[in-house]
Design an enzyme around this catalytic site. Structure first.
Site, PDB file in Angstrom:
ATOM      1  N   ASP A 137      64.268   3.296  -1.713  1.00  0.00           N
ATOM      2  CA  ASP A 137      63.414   2.504  -2.609  1.00  0.00           C
ATOM      3  C   ASP A 137      64.046   2.509  -3.993  1.00  0.00           C
ATOM      4  O   ASP A 137      64.548   3.543  -4.445  1.00  0.00           O
ATOM      5  CB  ASP A 137      62.018   3.157  -2.652  1.00  0.00           C
ATOM      6  CG  ASP A 137      60.938   2.199  -3.146  1.00  0.00           C
ATOM      7  OD1 ASP A 137      59.984   1.961  -2.404  1.00  0.00           O
ATOM      8  OD2 ASP A 137      61.059   1.698  -4.293  1.00  0.00           O
ATOM      9  N   GLY A 141      57.728   0.481  -6.523  1.00  0.00           N
ATOM     10  CA  GLY A 141      57.181   1.643  -5.827  1.00  0.00           C
ATOM     11  C   GLY A 141      56.969   2.815  -6.773  1.00  0.00           C
ATOM     12  O   GLY A 141      57.373   2.783  -7.946  1.00  0.00           O
ATOM     13  N   PHE A 146      60.226  -2.655   4.539  1.00  0.00           N
ATOM     14  CA  PHE A 146      59.083  -3.124   3.747  1.00  0.00           C
ATOM     15  C   PHE A 146      59.513  -3.710   2.410  1.00  0.00           C
ATOM     16  O   PHE A 146      58.769  -4.483   1.809  1.00  0.00           O
ATOM     17  CB  PHE A 146      58.131  -1.958   3.427  1.00  0.00           C
ATOM     18  CG  PHE A 146      57.504  -1.343   4.641  1.00  0.00           C
ATOM     19  CD1 PHE A 146      56.333  -1.843   5.156  1.00  0.00           C
ATOM     20  CD2 PHE A 146      58.100  -0.263   5.281  1.00  0.00           C
ATOM     21  CE1 PHE A 146      55.750  -1.293   6.283  1.00  0.00           C
ATOM     22  CE2 PHE A 146      57.526   0.301   6.403  1.00  0.00           C
ATOM     23  CZ  PHE A 146      56.346  -0.210   6.911  1.00  0.00           C
ATOM     24  N   ALA A 147      60.669  -3.287   1.907  1.00  0.00           N
ATOM     25  CA  ALA A 147      61.064  -3.650   0.542  1.00  0.00           C
ATOM     26  C   ALA A 147      61.175  -5.165   0.395  1.00  0.00           C
ATOM     27  O   ALA A 147      61.630  -5.849   1.312  1.00  0.00           O
ATOM     28  CB  ALA A 147      62.402  -2.995   0.212  1.00  0.00           C
ATOM     29  N   TYR A 164      57.669 -17.530  -0.392  1.00  0.00           N
ATOM     30  CA  TYR A 164      57.537 -16.158   0.115  1.00  0.00           C
ATOM     31  C   TYR A 164      57.494 -16.165   1.646  1.00  0.00           C
ATOM     32  O   TYR A 164      58.255 -15.451   2.311  1.00  0.00           O
ATOM     33  CB  TYR A 164      56.268 -15.515  -0.463  1.00  0.00           C
ATOM     34  CG  TYR A 164      55.844 -14.272   0.276  1.00  0.00           C
ATOM     35  CD1 TYR A 164      56.650 -13.136   0.269  1.00  0.00           C
ATOM     36  CD2 TYR A 164      54.646 -14.243   1.001  1.00  0.00           C
ATOM     37  CE1 TYR A 164      56.264 -11.997   0.971  1.00  0.00           C
ATOM     38  CE2 TYR A 164      54.263 -13.108   1.694  1.00  0.00           C
ATOM     39  CZ  TYR A 164      55.074 -11.997   1.682  1.00  0.00           C
ATOM     40  OH  TYR A 164      54.708 -10.871   2.379  1.00  0.00           O
ATOM     41  N   GLN A 219      38.531 -14.288 -11.547  1.00  0.00           N
ATOM     42  CA  GLN A 219      38.790 -15.715 -11.374  1.00  0.00           C
ATOM     43  C   GLN A 219      38.840 -15.994  -9.878  1.00  0.00           C
ATOM     44  O   GLN A 219      39.597 -15.338  -9.161  1.00  0.00           O
ATOM     45  CB  GLN A 219      40.163 -16.092 -11.973  1.00  0.00           C
ATOM     46  CG  GLN A 219      40.324 -15.781 -13.441  1.00  0.00           C
ATOM     47  CD  GLN A 219      39.334 -16.549 -14.289  1.00  0.00           C
ATOM     48  OE1 GLN A 219      39.067 -17.720 -14.031  1.00  0.00           O
ATOM     49  NE2 GLN A 219      38.771 -15.881 -15.282  1.00  0.00           N
ATOM     50  N   GLY A 255      50.293 -22.702  -3.183  1.00  0.00           N
ATOM     51  CA  GLY A 255      50.758 -21.944  -2.017  1.00  0.00           C
ATOM     52  C   GLY A 255      49.624 -21.348  -1.200  1.00  0.00           C
ATOM     53  O   GLY A 255      49.842 -20.886  -0.091  1.00  0.00           O
TER      54      GLY A 255
HETATM   55  N1  UDP Z   1      42.238 -14.693  -5.196  1.00  0.00           N
HETATM   56  C1  UDP Z   1      41.350 -15.123  -6.170  1.00  0.00           C
HETATM   57  N2  UDP Z   1      41.406 -14.554  -7.406  1.00  0.00           N
HETATM   58  C2  UDP Z   1      42.297 -13.571  -7.719  1.00  0.00           C
HETATM   59  C3  UDP Z   1      43.213 -13.137  -6.725  1.00  0.00           C
HETATM   60  C4  UDP Z   1      43.147 -13.722  -5.479  1.00  0.00           C
HETATM   61  O1  UDP Z   1      40.521 -16.020  -5.929  1.00  0.00           O
HETATM   62  O2  UDP Z   1      42.298 -13.107  -8.875  1.00  0.00           O
HETATM   63  C5  UDP Z   1      42.183 -15.303  -3.858  1.00  0.00           C
HETATM   64  C6  UDP Z   1      43.470 -15.971  -3.438  1.00  0.00           C
HETATM   65  O3  UDP Z   1      43.490 -17.309  -3.864  1.00  0.00           O
HETATM   66  C7  UDP Z   1      43.398 -15.831  -1.906  1.00  0.00           C
HETATM   67  C8  UDP Z   1      42.619 -14.540  -1.693  1.00  0.00           C
HETATM   68  O4  UDP Z   1      41.955 -14.273  -2.931  1.00  0.00           O
HETATM   69  O5  UDP Z   1      42.650 -16.890  -1.376  1.00  0.00           O
HETATM   70  C9  UDP Z   1      43.516 -13.359  -1.354  1.00  0.00           C
HETATM   71  O6  UDP Z   1      44.556 -13.335  -2.295  1.00  0.00           O
HETATM   72  P1  UDP Z   1      45.557 -12.129  -2.434  1.00  0.00           P
HETATM   73  O7  UDP Z   1      46.466 -12.435  -3.593  1.00  0.00           O
HETATM   74  O8  UDP Z   1      44.786 -10.851  -2.482  1.00  0.00           O
HETATM   75  O9  UDP Z   1      46.362 -12.128  -1.067  1.00  0.00           O
HETATM   76  P2  UDP Z   1      47.202 -13.312  -0.340  1.00  0.00           P
HETATM   77  O10 UDP Z   1      46.212 -13.995   0.567  1.00  0.00           O
HETATM   78  O11 UDP Z   1      47.746 -14.203  -1.395  1.00  0.00           O
HETATM   79  O12 UDP Z   1      48.244 -12.577   0.401  1.00  0.00           O
END
Ligand code: UDP
Length: 334
Positions: A33, A38, A75-76, A143, A208, A284
């Site tokens: 790592d 980490g 995992f990295a 990603y 949010q 995304g």
């Molecule tokens: N989400 C959100 N507000 C935040 C962070 C995440 O509404 O401040 C939403 C995001 O749009 C997704 C869900 O929560 O629909 C899970 O997001 P997270 O980033 O935890 O994981 P991801 O699904 O992207 O891997």
């Protein structure tokens, strides 16, 4: 004879929980790592920590020269959907090149088993939900694409070098170790549950919600939250299976929760309320990602022990409440 396992990203969130589970299963573990994301304190004391970067081929080679590695768990990597839509080449470049560096060294040193930390983000346009392994792969973010490229590269590692692999496509890793101080601590934090816990602690003024106009029951995105210790258990189990053949599994509990349902669970578990504002959709993001875990249940006998969002949130809350600044507080013995 216990196996010696190389765990890249073993100081990270999912990696550190896996290291614990692998040690508990009797394996010897070497963690590789760079400690940029980490945390040293997340690495189990029984594991050997090699600090280095997968981008540095010489450093990777030295680790294989020093240890006789039986299998690799990788995992990295860069892991943020949102960031990948702003900086796609970081993902399509670095994530992929680092995996290739690792595989090259693995092939050279005769390693025959490889477990990839993959993602449900490879299913960008699922024709059905819950998502089984036969759903068409069409990543919805850079990603997801970077992980899918690595999955494709693994096919050739198998074909040409006989490296058997498992791709574990996690849905949303969540929660924390129920007994030991292992938890999620990202900088910057972007994930829903840790951000909501910070609101409960008063560290953030408001949550949010990224979009409430999705075609879901309450308009917010639906995700399958799988406990990090259940993910770790899947890794331990899959190591045996891939002695014979390569395999891909979707790993989730098979039940979805909307963003609003998760925020309600955080309010229940923490006994707090906090303001929730709606902001625009995040690039995304997909409306619904829920796994069909039938294959991993049948072939690996995997069963999630945490099947309820409140229990998952409670496991994370325990450590977040105790260590509000994460590993920084743990390191100073707060
Ligand atoms: N989400 C959100 N507000 C935040 C962070 C995440 O509404 O401040 C939403 C995001 O749009 C997704 C869900 O929560 O629909 C899970 O997001 P997270 O980033 O935890 O994981 P991801 O699904 O992207 O891997």
């Amino acid at each position: 004879m216990p196996d010696t396992l190389l765990v890249t990203g073993g100081a990270g969130y999912v990696g550190s929980h896996c290291v614990r589970a692998l040690l508990d299963a009797g394996h010897r573990v070497v963690v590789f790592d760079n400690l940029r994301q980490g945390h040293r304190a997340a690495v189990a004391p029984e594991a050997e920590l090699e600090v280095g970067d997968l981008a540095d081929k010489a450093a990777v080679g030295r680790v294989f020269a020093r240890h006789r590695i039986d299998a690799i768990l990788h995992f990295a990597g860069n892991i943020q959907v949102g960031e990948s839509m702003r900086r796609p080449f970081l993902y399509l470049g670095d994530n992929v090149q680092c995996a290739v560096n690792l595989l090259e060294a693995a092939a050279e040193h005769g390693v025959r088993r490889f477990v990839l930390s993959s993602t449900c983000a490879i299913f960008g346009a699922p024709e059905r939900v819950p998502i089984d392994e036969d759903v068409s792969i069409a990543p919805g973010s850079a990603y997801g694409e970077s992980k899918y490229l690595i999955e494709r590269i693994l096919r050739w590692a198998d074909e040409v070098h006989g490296i058997r692999y498992a791709c574990l496509r996690y849905f949303n890793a969540a929660g924390a170790h129920p007994d030991l101080p292992l938890f999620e601590d990202h900088e910057p934090e972007t994930h829903l549950i840790p951000l909501a816990l910070d609101c409960a602690l008063g560290k953030r003024p408001a949550m949010q919600v990224f979009g409430d106009d999705y075609p879901t029951p309450d308009g917010t995105c639906v995700r399958d939250y799988v406990h990090v210790c259940d993910l770790a258990d899947a890794h331990v189990k899959v190591l045996d299976l891939i002695r014979d053949r390569s395999r891909s599994f979707n790993v989730g509990i098979g039940r979805g929760y909307s963003v609003r349902e998760v925020l309600a669970a955080v309010a229940r578990v923490t006994g707090t309320t906090f303001p929730v504002d709606v902001s625009p959709r995040r690039a995304g993001d997909l409306a619904q990602l829920v796994a069909d875990p039938a294959r991993i249940m049948t072939e690996l006998g995997w069963r999630p022990r945490f099947a309820d969002i409140d229990a998952i949130v409670a496991s994370a809350w325990r450590w977040r409440r105790r260590y509000p600044r994460g590993y920084a507080d743990l390191a100073t013995g707060m």
